[in-house]
Design an enzyme around this catalytic site. Sequence first.
Site, PDB file in Angstrom:
ATOM      1  N   ARG A 181       0.836  -1.194   0.000  1.00 11.12           N
ATOM      2  CA  ARG A 181       0.000   0.000   0.000  1.00 11.12           C
ATOM      3  C   ARG A 181       0.877   1.253   0.000  1.00 11.12           C
ATOM      4  O   ARG A 181       1.979   1.250   0.526  1.00 11.12           O
ATOM      5  CB  ARG A 181      -0.922   0.029   1.228  1.00 11.12           C
ATOM      6  CG  ARG A 181      -2.105  -0.930   1.146  1.00 11.12           C
ATOM      7  CD  ARG A 181      -3.014  -0.805   2.353  1.00 11.12           C
ATOM      8  NE  ARG A 181      -2.338  -1.203   3.569  1.00 11.12           N
ATOM      9  CZ  ARG A 181      -1.827  -0.372   4.461  1.00 11.12           C
ATOM     10  NH1 ARG A 181      -1.942   0.943   4.300  1.00 11.12           N
ATOM     11  NH2 ARG A 181      -1.211  -0.823   5.526  1.00 11.12           N
ATOM     12  N   TYR A 215      -1.430  -3.729  -6.645  1.00 11.68           N
ATOM     13  CA  TYR A 215      -1.133  -4.498  -5.434  1.00 11.68           C
ATOM     14  C   TYR A 215      -2.163  -4.329  -4.322  1.00 11.68           C
ATOM     15  O   TYR A 215      -2.529  -3.211  -3.947  1.00 11.68           O
ATOM     16  CB  TYR A 215       0.241  -4.114  -4.870  1.00 11.68           C
ATOM     17  CG  TYR A 215       0.847  -5.245  -4.064  1.00 11.68           C
ATOM     18  CD1 TYR A 215       1.630  -6.214  -4.699  1.00 11.68           C
ATOM     19  CD2 TYR A 215       0.588  -5.394  -2.713  1.00 11.68           C
ATOM     20  CE1 TYR A 215       2.146  -7.277  -3.983  1.00 11.68           C
ATOM     21  CE2 TYR A 215       1.103  -6.455  -1.991  1.00 11.68           C
ATOM     22  CZ  TYR A 215       1.889  -7.402  -2.636  1.00 11.68           C
ATOM     23  OH  TYR A 215       2.397  -8.458  -1.930  1.00 11.68           O
ATOM     24  N   LYS A 238      -9.559  -2.494   1.598  1.00  6.21           N
ATOM     25  CA  LYS A 238      -9.326  -1.319   2.417  1.00  6.21           C
ATOM     26  C   LYS A 238     -10.106  -0.098   1.910  1.00  6.21           C
ATOM     27  O   LYS A 238     -10.616   0.695   2.706  1.00  6.21           O
ATOM     28  CB  LYS A 238      -7.830  -1.009   2.499  1.00  6.21           C
ATOM     29  CG  LYS A 238      -7.016  -2.147   3.137  1.00  6.21           C
ATOM     30  CD  LYS A 238      -7.518  -2.488   4.521  1.00  6.21           C
ATOM     31  CE  LYS A 238      -7.050  -3.821   5.072  1.00  6.21           C
ATOM     32  NZ  LYS A 238      -5.651  -3.956   5.391  1.00  6.21           N
ATOM     33  N   HIS A 267     -10.584  -2.276  11.380  1.00  5.15           N
ATOM     34  CA  HIS A 267      -9.457  -3.108  10.929  1.00  5.15           C
ATOM     35  C   HIS A 267      -9.202  -4.169  11.992  1.00  5.15           C
ATOM     36  O   HIS A 267      -8.215  -4.112  12.721  1.00  5.15           O
ATOM     37  CB  HIS A 267      -8.232  -2.201  10.735  1.00  5.15           C
ATOM     38  CG  HIS A 267      -7.069  -2.850  10.048  1.00  5.15           C
ATOM     39  ND1 HIS A 267      -5.773  -2.406  10.192  1.00  5.15           N
ATOM     40  CD2 HIS A 267      -6.992  -3.898   9.196  1.00  5.15           C
ATOM     41  CE1 HIS A 267      -4.961  -3.156   9.463  1.00  5.15           C
ATOM     42  NE2 HIS A 267      -5.670  -4.069   8.859  1.00  5.15           N
ATOM     43  N   SER A 321      -1.289  -3.216  10.432  1.00  9.87           N
ATOM     44  CA  SER A 321      -0.905  -4.134   9.361  1.00  9.87           C
ATOM     45  C   SER A 321       0.360  -4.901   9.744  1.00  9.87           C
ATOM     46  O   SER A 321       1.306  -4.323  10.272  1.00  9.87           O
ATOM     47  CB  SER A 321      -0.662  -3.342   8.079  1.00  9.87           C
ATOM     48  OG  SER A 321      -1.831  -2.610   7.760  1.00  9.87           O
ATOM     49  N   CYS A 371       0.824  -7.037  12.092  1.00  9.02           N
ATOM     50  CA  CYS A 371       1.063  -7.120  13.535  1.00  9.02           C
ATOM     51  C   CYS A 371       0.310  -8.268  14.195  1.00  9.02           C
ATOM     52  O   CYS A 371       0.100  -8.262  15.416  1.00  9.02           O
ATOM     53  CB  CYS A 371       0.725  -5.801  14.207  1.00  9.02           C
ATOM     54  SG  CYS A 371       1.887  -4.487  13.786  1.00  9.02           S
ATOM     55  N   ASP A 424      -9.141  -9.684   9.088  1.00  7.41           N
ATOM     56  CA  ASP A 424      -8.623  -8.352   8.759  1.00  7.41           C
ATOM     57  C   ASP A 424      -9.641  -7.231   8.968  1.00  7.41           C
ATOM     58  O   ASP A 424      -9.260  -6.145   9.365  1.00  7.41           O
ATOM     59  CB  ASP A 424      -8.133  -8.331   7.308  1.00  7.41           C
ATOM     60  CG  ASP A 424      -7.208  -7.158   6.996  1.00  7.41           C
ATOM     61  OD1 ASP A 424      -6.221  -6.962   7.730  1.00  7.41           O
ATOM     62  OD2 ASP A 424      -7.491  -6.421   6.033  1.00  7.41           O
ATOM     63  N   ARG A 470       2.374 -12.195  -0.147  1.00  2.14           N
ATOM     64  CA  ARG A 470       1.053 -12.567   0.380  1.00  2.14           C
ATOM     65  C   ARG A 470       0.506 -13.812  -0.286  1.00  2.14           C
ATOM     66  O   ARG A 470       0.921 -14.192  -1.374  1.00  2.14           O
ATOM     67  CB  ARG A 470       0.076 -11.416   0.119  1.00  2.14           C
ATOM     68  CG  ARG A 470       0.482 -10.077   0.756  1.00  2.14           C
ATOM     69  CD  ARG A 470      -0.362  -9.734   1.931  1.00  2.14           C
ATOM     70  NE  ARG A 470       0.183  -8.615   2.714  1.00  2.14           N
ATOM     71  CZ  ARG A 470      -0.394  -8.190   3.836  1.00  2.14           C
ATOM     72  NH1 ARG A 470      -1.483  -8.760   4.294  1.00  2.14           N
ATOM     73  NH2 ARG A 470       0.159  -7.196   4.514  1.00  2.14           N
TER      74      ARG A 470
HETATM   75  P1  GTP Z   1      -2.149  -7.536   7.638  1.00  2.10           P
HETATM   76  O1  GTP Z   1      -2.670  -8.608   6.755  1.00  2.10           O
HETATM   77  O2  GTP Z   1      -1.080  -6.726   7.005  1.00  2.10           O
HETATM   78  O3  GTP Z   1      -3.220  -6.665   8.191  1.00  2.10           O
HETATM   79  O4  GTP Z   1      -1.346  -8.270   8.846  1.00  2.10           O
HETATM   80  P2  GTP Z   1      -1.823  -9.081  10.134  1.00  2.10           P
HETATM   81  O5  GTP Z   1      -2.156  -8.132  11.234  1.00  2.10           O
HETATM   82  O6  GTP Z   1      -2.853 -10.086   9.770  1.00  2.10           O
HETATM   83  O7  GTP Z   1      -0.466  -9.815  10.587  1.00  2.10           O
HETATM   84  P3  GTP Z   1      -0.052 -11.367  10.508  1.00  2.10           P
HETATM   85  O8  GTP Z   1      -0.895 -12.226  11.404  1.00  2.10           O
HETATM   86  O9  GTP Z   1       0.010 -11.768   9.094  1.00  2.10           O
HETATM   87  O10 GTP Z   1       1.402 -11.314  11.136  1.00  2.10           O
HETATM   88  C1  GTP Z   1       2.421 -10.505  10.606  1.00  2.10           C
HETATM   89  C2  GTP Z   1       3.762 -10.986  11.066  1.00  2.10           C
HETATM   90  O11 GTP Z   1       3.813 -10.990  12.499  1.00  2.10           O
HETATM   91  C3  GTP Z   1       4.067 -12.412  10.623  1.00  2.10           C
HETATM   92  O12 GTP Z   1       5.404 -12.487  10.206  1.00  2.10           O
HETATM   93  C4  GTP Z   1       3.842 -13.233  11.861  1.00  2.10           C
HETATM   94  O13 GTP Z   1       4.623 -14.395  11.877  1.00  2.10           O
HETATM   95  C5  GTP Z   1       4.199 -12.272  12.992  1.00  2.10           C
HETATM   96  N1  GTP Z   1       3.423 -12.570  14.216  1.00  2.10           N
HETATM   97  C6  GTP Z   1       2.083 -12.784  14.302  1.00  2.10           C
HETATM   98  N2  GTP Z   1       1.707 -13.077  15.566  1.00  2.10           N
HETATM   99  C7  GTP Z   1       2.824 -13.032  16.313  1.00  2.10           C
HETATM  100  C8  GTP Z   1       3.092 -13.242  17.705  1.00  2.10           C
HETATM  101  O14 GTP Z   1       2.209 -13.535  18.519  1.00  2.10           O
HETATM  102  N3  GTP Z   1       4.389 -13.086  18.114  1.00  2.10           N
HETATM  103  C9  GTP Z   1       5.388 -12.757  17.237  1.00  2.10           C
HETATM  104  N4  GTP Z   1       6.614 -12.633  17.722  1.00  2.10           N
HETATM  105  N5  GTP Z   1       5.177 -12.579  15.919  1.00  2.10           N
HETATM  106  C10 GTP Z   1       3.919 -12.700  15.459  1.00  2.10           C
HETATM  107  C1  SPV Z   2      -2.856  -4.336   5.429  1.00  4.65           C
HETATM  108  O1  SPV Z   2      -1.889  -3.682   5.021  1.00  4.65           O
HETATM  109  O2  SPV Z   2      -3.443  -4.053   6.500  1.00  4.65           O
HETATM  110  C2  SPV Z   2      -3.326  -5.508   4.664  1.00  4.65           C
HETATM  111  C3  SPV Z   2      -2.763  -5.736   3.341  1.00  4.65           C
HETATM  112  O3  SPV Z   2      -4.195  -6.226   5.133  1.00  4.65           O
HETATM  113  S1  SPV Z   2      -3.516  -4.741   2.116  1.00  4.65           S
HETATM  114  O4  SPV Z   2      -4.646  -5.490   1.583  1.00  4.65           O
HETATM  115  O5  SPV Z   2      -2.516  -4.503   1.074  1.00  4.65           O
HETATM  116  O6  SPV Z   2      -3.991  -3.513   2.694  1.00  4.65           O
HETATM  117 MN    MN Z   3      -4.763  -5.551   7.256  1.00  4.89          MN
END
Ligand code: GTP
Ligand code: SPV
Ligand code: MN
Length: 600
Positions: A87, A215, A224, A244, A266, A268, A295, A384
Site C-alpha cells: 500500500r 497491489y 481497504k 481493521h 498491518s 502485527c 482483517d 502474500r
Molecule cells: P495484515 O494482513 O497486514 O493486516 O497483517 P496481520 O495483522 O494479519 O499480521 P499477521 O498475522 O500476518 O502477522 C504478521 C507478522 O507478524 C508475521 O510475520 C507473523 O509471523 C508475525 N506474528 C504474528 N503473531 C505473532 C506473535 O504472537 N508473536 C510474534 N513474535 N510474531 C507474530
Molecule cells: C494491510 O496492510 O493491512 C493488509 C494488506 O491487510 S492490504 O490489503 O494490502 O492492505
Molecule cells: Mn490488514
Amino acid sequence: STSTEHFGKPVPQPLAAEASQLDALNQWVMEVARLTEPARIQWCDGSDSEHDELVELMQDDGTLLPLNPDTHPNSWLHLSDPDDVARVEHLTFVCTGDAETAGPNNHWMAPDEAHAKMDALFAGCMRGRTMYVVPYCMGPIDSPLARCGVEVTDSPYVVANMRIMTRMGAAALARIEREGSFVRGLHSIGELDPERRFIMHFPEELLIKSYGSGYGGNALLGKKCHALRIASYQARQEGWLAEHMLIVGIENPQGETHYIAAAFPSACGKTNLAMLIPPESYRRAGWKVWTVGDDICWMRPGADGRLWAINPEAGYFGVAPGTSAKSNPNALASIQRDTIFTNVATTADRQPWWEGLDDRVPAKDWQGRDYDRNNSPAAHPNSRFTVSAKQCPSYSPHAEDPQGVPISAIVFGGRRASLVPLVFEARDWTHGVLVGASMGSETTAAATGAVGVMRRDPMAMKPFCGYNFADYFAHWLSFDKPGAKLPKIFHVNWFRKGDDGQFLWPGFGDNLRVLEWMIGRVKGEARAVDTPIGALPKADDLNLEGVELTPEAQDKLFAFEREGWLREFDGIAGYLNEYGGRLPSALLVEQKNIAATLRG
Ligand code: GTP
Ligand code: SPV
Ligand code: MN
C-alpha cells in the site's frame, strides 16, 4: 456465462432496463468506458468457466506462473512490478468537500481537483485492454449488514483476487438490483509508474478511483478502500463500526464460545490470532478456536444491546513470511491448493517458499531471479497469499450467519519493543476508546516507507479511517448509551523485547493464555491489579503452565512502569492535540485524569 462485446466505441451489455440501480450501473460503466476506451468490456459473473478463462489468459501473458501441481494443485505465483509491492499511504487521499471532514489523519484533495487529476490519468488508459466489470458483495450475501460494490478494472489479476476475497458475480449483481445503493470503484494498473499512482476516495459520492498500482489494498477495492475507508464514513452516518479487526471465537471446555474482535496494525498479528491453534494442554482440555475474520470487522448494536459483527470478506490476503507449520498451521493447511501467491520465492520444484517457512533453500527469489544468499530476503517481506476463507480448517460455522456473531471483548494492540505490558484492561468504554485512540506501533512492510518506526495508529485505522479521527473517536464514544451491553476493551503487546533484542513472549498459540484471562475478566472470574493505565494481571493470574519465561520476561511483561508511562502520556497528549477543538472533550478529560494519576 460471461458476456464479452467488441465495439469501436464500447457500450456495456444492456441489462434489465427497468431496474434503476442497474440503469445507474450501466450508465456509470458506459461513462467509464468512454473515458478509458477499453477494447472490450467483460461483465464478470464469478463462474468457474470465467475463472478458468482468466487463468488461461494470465498464464499466456505470464501474469500467473503455475506452481507445482502435485504439491499445490490449482495454485499460482504472481510476481508484481518491483516498484509496486505494498500500500502507498502517501499517495492515498480522502476527497471530501471540506478538508476538515477528512481530518489531519488523511491526505486530502478537493473533489474537483482530484477528479480532474484522476480523469486525466484514466483518459484512454484501457486502450487495447479488456475492462472487467466486477460486482461484489462485502459480507454474507443474505446479511443485512453486508454492502455491495462494483469494481471496474483492467487487471485480470485483480478480478481473480476479488473472486476469492469477496462474494463476486451474479449473486452480488442481483443484490445490487434489489438495493438502494452500491459503492463504485474505478481501477486501472495504468503504467505501474509510482509517479503516476493515486488511490482516491470520494466518500460523499460512494466512489473510489485507483490508478497505477495492481497491489493488495491499492487495487482490490473491496478491501481497504471500500470495506474500511468508504464503509467507516457510512458507518458513522448510520450508527455502526467498520474496523481493521480480526474476529475469533474461543470455545472453552464447557462448550461456551466468546467472540473477540482485535485491531492490530498491518502485519502485527491479526491473521495469526484469528487462526490460533491452542497449546497442547488446552487442546487436551477441550479448548477450540474458530476463525470468523482475519482483517476487517463490521459491527453494529443488536436488539439485545450487544455488538454483533460480520467479516465483510470471503478470503484471506495474508502475509506469507513467518507463516509456518509451527507459527500458523491453519494458514499453512489453507494454502495447499487453490491459492494465488504474490511475490514469494520458489523452490527448485516450483513450490512456494518464504523466510520462516522451513529450512529449504529457494531456487528463485520474488523477482524471479536465481536465489542469491547475498540478495535476501528471497520472498518480499510483504509477499502474500490469497485464499478462500472456506479452506481454513478453523473456519467458524457461524462465519456466514447473516446477523453476525456477538462480541464479548475488543482488543487493541501494536508492536512495542518497550514499555507496553503483555496485556491490560480498560476501566470502562471511555477509557477503552482512549486506549484505542492512543495506540502506537512500529511500522511494518505492509506499507511502503521506513520499517520499525513508532507511530500513533489509533485503533489500527491510521491508514484506513475515511474521515476525521476526532469525529471517529466521538463516534466510538457514542456507543456508550443506556441499554448498551458493550464488550470490555483490552490492550495487548505480543512484541515486547528483552535487552538482547529477542521477543520476551512466545506469542502465536500461547496468546490463547491471554485471551483466556480476558474471558475470565468478562465473566468476572479472573484477577487483576488496578494501575493508572488499567487493570494488569500478575504473572500467576494467567495460566502459564508449560511456558518458559525468563526472569526478565516475568518482570517486564507484567510490569506497570510509571516513569515510562508518564512520558508516553506526554506523547499521547501531543498527538491528541493535533485534532484541536474537534476532539471530544470526554476523551481529553480521560487523558488528563490519567496523566494526573500518573504524576501521583
Ligand atoms: P495484515 O494482513 O497486514 O493486516 O497483517 P496481520 O495483522 O494479519 O499480521 P499477521 O498475522 O500476518 O502477522 C504478521 C507478522 O507478524 C508475521 O510475520 C507473523 O509471523 C508475525 N506474528 C504474528 N503473531 C505473532 C506473535 O504472537 N508473536 C510474534 N513474535 N510474531 C507474530
Ligand atoms: C494491510 O496492510 O493491512 C493488509 C494488506 O491487510 S492490504 O490489503 O494490502 O492492505
Ligand atoms: Mn490488514
